[in-house]
Design an enzyme around this catalytic site. Sequence first.
Site, PDB file in Angstrom:
ATOM      1  N   ARG A  68       6.453   3.695   8.189  1.00  0.00           N
ATOM      2  CA  ARG A  68       6.185   5.010   7.596  1.00  0.00           C
ATOM      3  C   ARG A  68       6.544   5.037   6.107  1.00  0.00           C
ATOM      4  O   ARG A  68       5.852   5.669   5.299  1.00  0.00           O
ATOM      5  CB  ARG A  68       6.989   6.068   8.343  1.00  0.00           C
ATOM      6  N   HIS A  72       4.191   6.436   3.000  1.00  0.00           N
ATOM      7  CA  HIS A  72       4.615   7.487   2.066  1.00  0.00           C
ATOM      8  C   HIS A  72       4.738   6.956   0.642  1.00  0.00           C
ATOM      9  O   HIS A  72       4.640   7.718  -0.316  1.00  0.00           O
ATOM     10  CB  HIS A  72       5.935   8.113   2.527  1.00  0.00           C
ATOM     11  N   ASP A  73       4.963   5.671   0.492  1.00  0.00           N
ATOM     12  CA  ASP A  73       4.973   5.087  -0.855  1.00  0.00           C
ATOM     13  C   ASP A  73       3.546   5.023  -1.399  1.00  0.00           C
ATOM     14  O   ASP A  73       3.268   5.482  -2.509  1.00  0.00           O
ATOM     15  CB  ASP A  73       5.596   3.675  -0.798  1.00  0.00           C
ATOM     16  N   VAL A  76       1.457   8.052  -2.874  1.00  0.00           N
ATOM     17  CA  VAL A  76       1.918   8.715  -4.098  1.00  0.00           C
ATOM     18  C   VAL A  76       1.910   7.699  -5.237  1.00  0.00           C
ATOM     19  O   VAL A  76       2.738   6.792  -5.258  1.00  0.00           O
ATOM     20  CB  VAL A  76       3.341   9.290  -3.893  1.00  0.00           C
ATOM     21  N   SER A  82       7.747   3.785  -5.699  1.00  0.00           N
ATOM     22  CA  SER A  82       8.251   5.039  -6.309  1.00  0.00           C
ATOM     23  C   SER A  82       9.120   5.806  -5.315  1.00  0.00           C
ATOM     24  O   SER A  82      10.064   6.495  -5.702  1.00  0.00           O
ATOM     25  CB  SER A  82       7.089   5.916  -6.799  1.00  0.00           C
ATOM     26  N   ASN A 100       9.454  13.848   3.013  1.00  0.00           N
ATOM     27  CA  ASN A 100      10.449  12.759   2.981  1.00  0.00           C
ATOM     28  C   ASN A 100      11.876  13.196   3.294  1.00  0.00           C
ATOM     29  O   ASN A 100      12.652  12.437   3.881  1.00  0.00           O
ATOM     30  CB  ASN A 100      10.458  12.103   1.583  1.00  0.00           C
ATOM     31  N   PRO A 169      -0.122  14.144   3.985  1.00  0.00           N
ATOM     32  CA  PRO A 169      -0.507  15.277   4.839  1.00  0.00           C
ATOM     33  C   PRO A 169       0.677  15.845   5.632  1.00  0.00           C
ATOM     34  O   PRO A 169       1.545  15.092   6.075  1.00  0.00           O
ATOM     35  CB  PRO A 169      -1.537  14.688   5.794  1.00  0.00           C
ATOM     36  N   HIS A 199       1.534   5.974  14.934  1.00  0.00           N
ATOM     37  CA  HIS A 199       2.404   6.834  15.753  1.00  0.00           C
ATOM     38  C   HIS A 199       2.567   6.306  17.175  1.00  0.00           C
ATOM     39  O   HIS A 199       3.079   7.008  18.031  1.00  0.00           O
ATOM     40  CB  HIS A 199       1.863   8.272  15.754  1.00  0.00           C
ATOM     41  N   THR A 200       2.141   5.108  17.421  1.00  0.00           N
ATOM     42  CA  THR A 200       2.442   4.442  18.695  1.00  0.00           C
ATOM     43  C   THR A 200       3.906   4.016  18.743  1.00  0.00           C
ATOM     44  O   THR A 200       4.422   3.640  19.803  1.00  0.00           O
ATOM     45  CB  THR A 200       1.519   3.213  18.911  1.00  0.00           C
ATOM     46  N   ASP A 252       5.000   8.571  20.759  1.00  0.00           N
ATOM     47  CA  ASP A 252       4.253   8.044  21.903  1.00  0.00           C
ATOM     48  C   ASP A 252       5.202   8.058  23.089  1.00  0.00           C
ATOM     49  O   ASP A 252       6.078   7.199  23.206  1.00  0.00           O
ATOM     50  CB  ASP A 252       3.772   6.622  21.580  1.00  0.00           C
ATOM     51  N   SER A 255       5.361   4.569  25.504  1.00  0.00           N
ATOM     52  CA  SER A 255       5.958   3.288  25.070  1.00  0.00           C
ATOM     53  C   SER A 255       6.377   3.401  23.599  1.00  0.00           C
ATOM     54  O   SER A 255       5.713   2.861  22.716  1.00  0.00           O
ATOM     55  CB  SER A 255       4.952   2.155  25.266  1.00  0.00           C
ATOM     56  N   ASP A 260       1.017  -0.355  20.753  1.00  0.00           N
ATOM     57  CA  ASP A 260      -0.061  -0.528  21.731  1.00  0.00           C
ATOM     58  C   ASP A 260      -1.030   0.656  21.636  1.00  0.00           C
ATOM     59  O   ASP A 260      -0.940   1.448  20.694  1.00  0.00           O
ATOM     60  CB  ASP A 260       0.534  -0.662  23.157  1.00  0.00           C
TER      61      ASP A 260
HETATM   62  C1  HEM Z   1      -2.451  11.326   9.373  1.00  0.00           C
HETATM   63  C2  HEM Z   1      -1.495  11.954   8.762  1.00  0.00           C
HETATM   64  C3  HEM Z   1      -0.043  11.828   9.151  1.00  0.00           C
HETATM   65  C4  HEM Z   1       0.811  12.853   9.365  1.00  0.00           C
HETATM   66  C5  HEM Z   1       0.508  14.327   9.243  1.00  0.00           C
HETATM   67  C6  HEM Z   1       2.061  12.273   9.744  1.00  0.00           C
HETATM   68  C7  HEM Z   1       3.209  13.002  10.022  1.00  0.00           C
HETATM   69  C8  HEM Z   1       4.367  12.473  10.542  1.00  0.00           C
HETATM   70  C9  HEM Z   1       5.512  13.246  10.924  1.00  0.00           C
HETATM   71  C10 HEM Z   1       5.649  14.746  10.767  1.00  0.00           C
HETATM   72  C11 HEM Z   1       6.424  12.405  11.441  1.00  0.00           C
HETATM   73  C12 HEM Z   1       7.799  12.774  11.998  1.00  0.00           C
HETATM   74  C13 HEM Z   1       8.760  12.983  10.844  1.00  0.00           C
HETATM   75  C14 HEM Z   1      10.030  13.676  11.213  1.00  0.00           C
HETATM   76  O1  HEM Z   1      10.004  14.635  11.992  1.00  0.00           O
HETATM   77  O2  HEM Z   1      11.082  13.286  10.675  1.00  0.00           O
HETATM   78  C15 HEM Z   1       5.875  11.077  11.366  1.00  0.00           C
HETATM   79  C16 HEM Z   1       6.504   9.936  11.789  1.00  0.00           C
HETATM   80  C17 HEM Z   1       5.959   8.683  11.668  1.00  0.00           C
HETATM   81  N1  HEM Z   1       4.778   8.353  11.035  1.00  0.00           N
HETATM   82 FE1  HEM Z   1       3.359   9.609  10.452  1.00  0.00          FE
HETATM   83  N2  HEM Z   1       1.935  10.916   9.769  1.00  0.00           N
HETATM   84  C18 HEM Z   1       0.668  10.597   9.402  1.00  0.00           C
HETATM   85  C19 HEM Z   1       0.169   9.321   9.240  1.00  0.00           C
HETATM   86  C20 HEM Z   1       0.890   8.171   9.389  1.00  0.00           C
HETATM   87  C21 HEM Z   1       0.464   6.858   8.996  1.00  0.00           C
HETATM   88  C22 HEM Z   1      -0.843   6.556   8.260  1.00  0.00           C
HETATM   89  C23 HEM Z   1       1.441   5.993   9.365  1.00  0.00           C
HETATM   90  C24 HEM Z   1       1.495   4.504   9.188  1.00  0.00           C
HETATM   91  C25 HEM Z   1       0.460   3.717   9.257  1.00  0.00           C
HETATM   92  C26 HEM Z   1       2.475   6.759   9.995  1.00  0.00           C
HETATM   93  C27 HEM Z   1       3.609   6.248  10.567  1.00  0.00           C
HETATM   94  C28 HEM Z   1       4.619   7.005  11.119  1.00  0.00           C
HETATM   95  C29 HEM Z   1       5.714   6.432  11.869  1.00  0.00           C
HETATM   96  C30 HEM Z   1       5.853   4.969  12.263  1.00  0.00           C
HETATM   97  C31 HEM Z   1       6.579   7.485  12.187  1.00  0.00           C
HETATM   98  C32 HEM Z   1       7.932   7.392  12.914  1.00  0.00           C
HETATM   99  C33 HEM Z   1       9.018   7.132  11.881  1.00  0.00           C
HETATM  100  C34 HEM Z   1      10.426   6.995  12.420  1.00  0.00           C
HETATM  101  O3  HEM Z   1      10.643   7.018  13.617  1.00  0.00           O
HETATM  102  O4  HEM Z   1      11.338   6.881  11.576  1.00  0.00           O
HETATM  103  N3  HEM Z   1       2.131   8.098   9.966  1.00  0.00           N
HETATM  104  N4  HEM Z   1       4.600  11.141  10.805  1.00  0.00           N
END
Ligand code: HEM
Length: 334
Positions: A68, A72-73, A76, A82, A100, A169, A199-200, A252, A255, A260
């Site tokens: 993640r 996020h890097d 921006v 950054s 962030n 987003p 988000h898997t 997810d 799992s 997956d």
């Molecule tokens: C499509 C738009 C996306 C939105 C709106 C979004 C939003 C979020 C949000 C709200 C969380 C939980 C944050 C929290 O409550 O602290 C999250 C977690 C996460 N996002 Fe996304 N995300 C998006 C796309 C992506 C992309 C493109 C990736 C990577 C390829 C990604 C990877 C992750 C991962 C792996 C987590 C878990 C992080 C952790 O457990 O520390 N997300 N995302």
Amino acid sequence: MENSSPLVLMLLGAALMLCLHPLQAQIDGTGLFHDYYAKSCPKAEEIIKSIVEKAVKKEARMAASLLRMHFHDCFVKGCDASILLDDTSNFTGEKTANPNRNSVRGFDVVDNIKAALEKACPGVVSCADIVTVAARDSVVLSGGPSWIVPLGRRDSRGASLQGANQNIPAPNSTHQTLETKFKLKGLDVVDLVVLSGGHTIGLSRCTSFKQRLYNLTGNGKPDPTVDQGYLKQLTTLCPQTGTDDNQTTPLDLVSPTKFDTHYFKNLESGKGLLITDEILYSTKGSKTAALVKFYASHSQAFFQQFAKSMIKMGNITPLIKPSGEIRKNCRKMN
Ligand code: HEM
């Protein structure tokens, strides 16, 4: 040459292509290429991998957090590290931006990698490349695909709080906003769906999805697309009032530490966690819904496309020589 055999010509051609490979990469638009550190820091990727491995062994979630961080890097000002800059009395970075704050993690792991690389080859490997390679390694360690990471990114001499708030987003974005924000970064709907498949793995706090449990559109009702059993589970974890919205739950549910296709399967059964996850499937007649359906049952296609889309995301407007710098400490500019 006129008398040369076709085999000799073929070999010459192949040798020329090999010599041109880095040059070709230089002129293909990004300026990045895989063997960038071959001479200056040949063990760079090995060192990054060993530290990511240790961190993920200690805490499986770290793989998700590093993946993640890269997203996020890159959204921006491009993939320029950054996001890693700390705030100071006269500098505001991206760490306090809404997407962030109290949410992005893994900065200590990046510090450890940087310290090891500075020991092995001082002033050579950028923080931006560290984050990019660590994201790939995290996916591999979680059971996902591998790919070759183009390298040579340099580190920014600035950050953008406003960019972080605007470009990444929010979890209650509309389908249109998701498409638009990805498009602005050169990513299409296939990239949107496949990268959302990140988000898997990983967790989310209640605060990021609570709106859909109680009051999706301001009518005091939950999001009708959530599976009833799952809704119950989530409302128990995240009551409407009086608790700490920092409780976490897997993105997810089937799992959470394994890379997956369950993320897509969950969307098909109303068990996507974020509004922005479920709308990829619930938006009737959309291309994203068809893609979710496809990837739910085509694991190999998902893996292949995820690798491609990650390279695409990792190549968003990189800083290349002579722009930027190689930070000595990822948290501050030199
Ligand atoms: C499509 C738009 C996306 C939105 C709106 C979004 C939003 C979020 C949000 C709200 C969380 C939980 C944050 C929290 O409550 O602290 C999250 C977690 C996460 N996002 Fe996304 N995300 C998006 C796309 C992506 C992309 C493109 C990736 C990577 C390829 C990604 C990877 C992750 C991962 C792996 C987590 C878990 C992080 C952790 O457990 O520390 N997300 N995302």
